[in-house]
Design an enzyme around this catalytic site. Structure first.
Site, mmCIF file in Angstrom:
data_model
loop_
_atom_site.group_PDB
_atom_site.id
_atom_site.type_symbol
_atom_site.label_atom_id
_atom_site.label_comp_id
_atom_site.label_asym_id
_atom_site.label_seq_id
_atom_site.Cartn_x
_atom_site.Cartn_y
_atom_site.Cartn_z
ATOM 1 N N ASP A 70 0.720 -1.163 0.109
ATOM 2 C CA ASP A 70 -0.095 0.002 -0.007
ATOM 3 C C ASP A 70 0.696 1.382 -0.056
ATOM 4 O O ASP A 70 0.410 2.226 -0.375
ATOM 5 C CB ASP A 70 -0.775 -0.144 1.255
ATOM 6 C CG ASP A 70 -0.654 -0.489 2.572
ATOM 7 O OD1 ASP A 70 0.743 -0.310 2.653
ATOM 8 O OD2 ASP A 70 -1.112 -0.459 3.447
ATOM 9 N N ASP A 481 3.463 1.151 13.218
ATOM 10 C CA ASP A 481 2.488 -0.065 13.006
ATOM 11 C C ASP A 481 3.116 -1.092 13.946
ATOM 12 O O ASP A 481 2.240 -1.858 14.569
ATOM 13 C CB ASP A 481 2.392 -0.355 11.757
ATOM 14 C CG ASP A 481 1.588 0.513 10.690
ATOM 15 O OD1 ASP A 481 0.851 1.127 11.383
ATOM 16 O OD2 ASP A 481 1.647 0.611 9.609
#
Length: 888
Positions: A70, A481
């Site tokens: 992404d 993350d």
């Protein structure tokens, strides 16, 4: 898990390249030529770390596969080494958004061709438009066509697809589904030009959250996949029947039976759902559809699997569980091309207790699950999962049943069975790629074996970096993350991310310069402390106590001797403490949100910056005084650091194109700053070991110098600069952090926003491959054999594989192979080895992790090259050090 990631620095980006030009950026020339150095670039290994929303196998060539991420570009699978090769490192600063890949298509007619639809955000966060990249050499080089709209590789709905598709009968025809209400687009000249299919009736209408004023969750997710029925065309003629998925819960699937001239809504289709995937089995005449009530990749509470008979128009609900029993949507849909009655799907949005894989061998009539309950909460698995190659995938968890660690994953929207091998399957998660090579054991009642198939694919967003001068740790990283890692060996995957506590994202970290055993980090966490300390060089951690009002990590600084800390967290003002954060006192004289750093010599001196003002504390952070320095950047897109070993020596980088933007130096503790006239723009600053014969530490920066954007090094205190990256190694945006290595001259660590931690070693002295020192490349002893094979060739280029075998009696601990080309060939990209080329002579050196070659064993690497003539004669001689190898 993958959160929404945005570049937080405010910087101005300019327009992209013209259609048809290679995507390498930062090639502007300057009045005086820039010095350059040849660097070998690698990743500090993490292996994965981010969301892989798409895996694409070529349908006509075995072992040709791609993965899209992404925000971290695209990758090609290397079967000989079972690793991934990055393909978009040439994307430059000005078009950083093109590292987000919303879709990818591999040409089934001419497998050398591959296409990528790129762009990270459709809202204002990404100032550049979307583009379609096309390659005739499997992604080794690209040409680009800009689109009149944006694409969203990191937008909601990015796991649906593929939005980009090549006509399997007439491969000059491609379709692209656009977001934001821009409709369906078509190219008839192999992706060079594009035009809207005006006859397509529905641009979509689904928005994740229509009330979101940022434009992120409120964007119309648009056209989400295109699927051809190859049985309705012949070679050289456009395929007649095409199916298109639309983000519209009432009208999700359309069909054309006249090669895209007209379109109709597929009659009888279910409503109330979005079709995440549409996969056609042309042998049996079935279109399979995976539905969810949400666009994903995080959300989805209900789902169905449907089968459409293309000849009769009959719809059949083939859901493996009753709709009332789903708490997730379906995606990850794939058909076994060797046995088309076999299909699989995923429960992509099942976060707890795990994701689920479903498998049918009778076209969806019956299903089995990858795991099931025996008696709740106990479960039995049809698989084994070995994460020893990426042990951090357990996340340090110790869950209670029915949860297990490691998990099968989450956000599992990419799942593909190898079209040539029914036993091989790969699927993407929010953190890695898992795969198996014995999938068919599922059907015989045995357990199939899963393991990470992610080596070489590095997809983390880097917020901060620190390289201590001593201790076992070579590098500390602060990551989005997954928190971050302590690397003791750059070529090995660390056993675990930071824990105790485990931040979702680490925003800042520091160590005590004169006592590197003391380390501090801060970060974001949904609930729990936002600061942690270590007293053993980052090997173990313990939580500090938050002051009142903290909502996020912010920035943190450790005193030079580790006796105290200054913290500027999100949600409240700057604080200071002695000891390890059991209590905090408010710092006076400095505004909330300031960036804080420490002097690297004086343990009581700390620095801060906020909105154009520099602040200094000489009492351990209790009080700060605003400096009288002027001319500094007015915004907060600034990074600054104090030089180790010299009190009051401070460097500051940052700014924006509409104001002050550059690199400043202070030698009086921030009382005054001098701007370097030879640096046009700079965004990071870091220090490393001084060059041989130099007395001042080496400077590193991500900057624009001499009209060129790149990564630069100075060995003379900024008087002159050398560009150390090249147009093939740009990695999009590199503006978060940079640091040199205090122990190895020339080594630099560079942050990226999706390609992980990149580090480079200069050709001047080589590097140590991840350990320490500056030893020259070792010279193996014993006999050797080389196999050289050109695997693909095109008009002006080629791809080759090299296999080097140790036929001696003792192991090699590092290798360097040299050969010469006879026809002017030039290496353009090499994987699983570093290389240099001087004239016709090429030297390939081990990549560190593959340097040890036991007697009787082999090591393989490959490369793409350019050529100008019609001949492409292979090398006739190879030398390993001073020893000539046998040519196989």
């Amino acid at each position: 898990m993958r959160r929404t990631r945005i570049l937080v620095a405010a910087f101005s980006l300019t327009a992209g390249l013209l259609a048809g030009t290679p995507p390498a950026l930062a090639t502007a020339t300057s009045a005086a030529p820039l010095a350059a150095d040849t660097y070998t670039w690698k990743n500090a290994r993490i292996d994965g770390g981010g969301f892989v929303p798409g895996i694409v196998f070529n349908r006509t060539e075995k072992n040709l596969a791609y993965a899209r991420t992404d925000i971290g570009g695209a990758y090609r699978w290397q079967q000989s080494t079972k690793t991934w090769t990055p393909l978009l490192d040439s994307v430059g600063w000005n078009e950083w958004g093109h590292t987000g890949v919303v879709s990818l298509a591999s040409d089934p007619v001419q497998p050398d061709k591959v296409y990528a639809a790129v762009g990270t955000y459709t809202n204002s966060w990404d100032p550049t438009g979307g583009a379609v990249l096309r390659s005739a050499d499997r992604g080794a080089s690209w040409q680009k066509t800009d689109l009149p709209f944006k694409l969203g590789g990191n937008m909601p709905g990015r796991g649906m697809g593929e939005r980009l598709a090549v006509d399997p009968n007439r491969d000059s025809v491609l379709y692209l589904g656009a977001p934001s209400g821009k409709g369906l687009w078509r190219s008839t000249d192999s992706g060079v030009t594009w035009s809207q299919v005006t006859s397509f009736p529905n641009p979509g209408n689904y928005q994740q959250d229509p009330t979101d004023t940022s434009g992120y969750a409120s964007d119309n997710q648009g056209i989400v996949w295109v699927t051809f029925d190859e049985s309705t065309g012949t070679s050289g003629s456009a395929t007649k029947t095409i199916y298109v998925g639309v983000a519209d819960k009432d009208n999700a699937v359309y069909r054309s039976t006249d090669a895209g001239a007209t379109w109709t809504r597929l009659a009888g289709q279910p409503t109330g759902y979005l079709a995440h995937k549409g996969v056609l089995d042309a042998v049996n005449g079935y279109l399979y559809l995976a539905y969810s009530d949400k666009g994903g990749p995080y959300d989805g509470g209900k789902g169905r699997l449907m089968r459409y008979a293309t000849a009769t128009g009959t719809w059949t609900d083939i859901s493996p569980v009753a709709e009332a029993d789903t708490y997730y949507g379906f995606s990850g849909l794939t058909v076994d091309r060797q046995h088309p009655s076999t299909l699989m799907a995923t429960a992509y949005s099942s976060w707890w207790p795990d994701t689920q894989l479903f498998r049918s061998t009778d076209s969806g009539a019956t299903w089995t699950k990858a795991w099931d309950y025996t008696s709740y909460p106990n479960r039995v698995n049809r698989y084994t999962l070995d994460v020893s190659s990426s042990p951090w995938l357990t996340f340090g968890a110790n869950p209670s049943p029915p949860e297990q660690t490691p998990k099968l994953g989450w956000m599992t929207e990419a799942l593909e069975i190898d079209p040539f091998d029914s036993a091989r399957m790969m699927f993407g998660t929010g953190a890695t790629v898992y795969g198996t090579e014995d999938l068919t054991k599922w059907d015989s009642g045995g357990q199939f074996s899963l393991k990470p198939m992610v080596r070489g694919l590095e997809e983390t967003a880097v917020n901060d970096l620190a390289a201590p001068p001593s201790g076992d740790a070579r590098l500390f990283s602060a990551l989005g993350d997954i928190g971050g890692f302590r690397h003791t060996d750059l070529t090995s995957v660390p056993s675990m991310m930071y824990t105790s506590p485990t931040f979702t994202s680490t925003t800042s970290l520091d160590f005590a310069e004169s006592n590197p055993n003391t380390v501090v980090r801060v970060g974001d966490l949904d609930s729990g402390p936002h600061i942690a300390f270590s007293t053993d060089n980052g090997a173990n951690w313990f939580a500090g106590q938050d002051p009142s009002g903290v909502s996020g990590g912010g920035t943190v600084a450790a005193a030079a001797d580790g006796s105290r800390f200054v913290w500027s967290p999100a949600g409240t003002g700057v604080r200071h403490t002695t000891g390890f954060g059991t209590s905090w006192a408010e710092s006076a004289g400095i505004p909330a949100g300031a960036i804080v750093e420490s002097d690297r010599v004086d343990p009581k001196t700390f620095y801060g910056f906020k909105s154009g003002k520099f602040y200094v504390s000489t009492d351990g952070g209790a009080t700060f005084t605003a400096s009288s320095a002027t001319g500094l950047p007015s915004g907060d897109s600034v990074r600054f650091k104090a030089l180790p070993g010299t009190k009051g020596d401070v460097w500051l980088a940052g700014g924006a194109a509409d104001g002050a933007y550059g690199l400043w130096h202070s030698t009086d503790g921030g009382a005054s700053f001098t701007r370097l006239a030879n640096v046009e723009q700079a965004d990071t600053i870091g220090f490393g070991k001084a060059a041989p014969g130099a007395s001042y530490q080496t400077l590193y920066t991500s900057a624009k110098i001499g009209g060129v954007r790149g990564v630069f090094r100075s060995t003379d205190k900024g008087a002159s600069w050398t560009r150390i990256n090249d147009d093939a190694h740009q990695w999009g945006w590199t503006g978060a952090a940079i640091t040199g290595d205090p122990r190895v001259y020339g080594r630099v660590y560079v942050s990226t926003n999706g390609r992980g931690v990149v580090y480079g070693d200069t050709s001047d002295t080589g590097g140590d491959g991840g350990g320490g020192g500056t030893d020259p490349a070792p010279v193996p002893t014993g006999a050797c054999t080389v196999g050289y094979k050109v695997t693909h060739q095109w008009a002006d280029g080629f791809q080759a594989d090299v296999q080097l075998t140790n036929t001696g009696s003792s192991a090699w601990n590092g290798w360097s192979l040299t050969w010469s080309f006879a026809d002017g060939q030039k290496v353009t990209q090499m994987w699983n080895a570093g290389y240099t080329q001087s004239g016709a002579t090429v030297t390939a050196k081990d990549a560190g992790w593959n340097g040890t070659v036991a007697a009787g064993s082999s090591v393989a690497f490959g490369f793409t090259g350019s050529r100008s003539g019609t001949t492409n004669t292979g090398p006739v001689s190879f030398k390993l050090g001073d020893r000539t190898c046998t040519v196989a």
